[in-house]
Design an enzyme around this catalytic site. Sequence first.
Site, short mmCIF file in Angstrom:
data_model
loop_
_atom_site.label_atom_id
_atom_site.label_comp_id
_atom_site.label_asym_id
_atom_site.label_seq_id
_atom_site.Cartn_x
_atom_site.Cartn_y
_atom_site.Cartn_z
N HIS A 1 42.91 45.64 41.09
CA HIS A 1 44.19 45.16 40.56
C HIS A 1 45.27 45.97 41.25
O HIS A 1 45.33 47.19 41.08
CB HIS A 1 44.25 45.37 39.04
CG HIS A 1 43.13 44.69 38.30
ND1 HIS A 1 43.27 43.45 37.72
CD2 HIS A 1 41.84 45.07 38.08
CE1 HIS A 1 42.13 43.10 37.15
NE2 HIS A 1 41.23 44.07 37.36
N HIS B 1 36.93 37.93 34.93
CA HIS B 1 36.34 39.09 34.26
C HIS B 1 35.50 38.55 33.10
O HIS B 1 35.99 37.75 32.29
CB HIS B 1 37.41 40.00 33.68
CG HIS B 1 38.14 40.84 34.69
ND1 HIS B 1 38.75 40.34 35.81
CD2 HIS B 1 38.36 42.19 34.73
CE1 HIS B 1 39.31 41.33 36.48
NE2 HIS B 1 39.09 42.46 35.85
N GLU C 1 32.56 42.57 30.41
CA GLU C 1 32.98 43.98 30.48
C GLU C 1 32.86 44.54 29.07
O GLU C 1 32.09 45.46 28.82
CB GLU C 1 34.42 44.07 31.01
CG GLU C 1 34.95 45.51 31.14
CD GLU C 1 36.42 45.57 31.59
OE1 GLU C 1 37.14 44.55 31.50
OE2 GLU C 1 36.84 46.66 32.03
N ASP D 1 38.61 48.84 40.72
CA ASP D 1 39.29 48.25 39.57
C ASP D 1 40.76 48.68 39.49
O ASP D 1 41.64 47.95 39.98
CB ASP D 1 38.54 48.57 38.27
CG ASP D 1 38.75 47.55 37.16
OD1 ASP D 1 39.45 46.54 37.41
OD2 ASP D 1 38.22 47.73 36.05
#
Length: 339
Positions: A25, A202, A205, A283
Amino acid sequence: MTGFANAADRAAFIAALPKAELHLHIEGSLEPEMMAALAQRNGVRLAFDSVAAIRAAYEFSNLQDFLDIYYQGMAVLLTEADFHDLTTAYLARAAADNVRHVEIFFDPQGHTARGVAFADVVGGIARALDDARARGISSRLIMCFLRHLSEDDAQATLDQALPHLHLIHGVGLDSSELGHPPDKFARVFARARALGLRLVAHAGEEGPPDYVWQALDVLGVDRIDHGNRALEDAALVQRIVGAGLTLTVCPLSNLKLCVVRDITAHPLRAMLAAGLKATVNSDDPAYFGGYINANFIAVADALDLTRDELLILARNSFTGSFLSAADQAPHLAAIAALG
Ligand code: HPA
Ligand code: ZN
């Protein structure tokens, strides 16, 4: 230690591996120093009075703890130049880690909601990616929808992206997972697919295996981001293996967000052993304590990963990317030469 004389030997092997980063990100690469500098440049007041105080706030017990701070940090990003400088700084870190290809997420709703123009966000990021292309790092840009917001908001964001689709390769789904299952976004993902965009999400998670099933069966994703909890469901593992889908795994993120209790308990080796195409990624490296090589080293040391496992992880990063087979080939050859 399997195949390596010592930890330094393994770290040197990791550093030399050509890699692609598939789960990054860009807003999560905002280092405290740059946050403070941009706050000053833009006249934004931060809740912290020093870089050390910003860093000291980075203690999280779950995903939401992190997201609350991550959205606060974004407030310093206002201009096209800010997005350009942020992306340039990440690309310098990536180059230092021998990353040859990046697929970067951005969160436009985190910016347009604050009055920043969509064109400035995507324009600044794309200008930095162009500069890096000239220096040998290829890239793709993936626009994420914030799943805690409505599907209508995601649709409006896709509308805003339409004039910029030459710069955007795919869409993703991020932010607070629990309570926001993939099927909430079925229509906007179908529309993105019809526009020719690649799809990722995603899933797994913090959310249950059912969310991973939905990402596959309802959204029809090309790749799963994280996917840790897929391991709880043997049929799901078989489905992912059978489809040859890649998981973008983020070891230091998993540690900092308490997805794993300890790095030695990380499921990366179990994923590889199950035949899953796992990759290693950073990430939100500014928040989780390390860029891609630090992630590789942390998990390789903890799990005593072998040379062959590290080669597979590097290979997966390219075969799991959205590069064409022809563009993957030189990277795969360079990895094979290290084997
Ligand atoms: N999970 C969900 N949303 C996110 C993350 C993450 O790890 N990083 C930035 N947004
Ligand atoms: Zn993520």
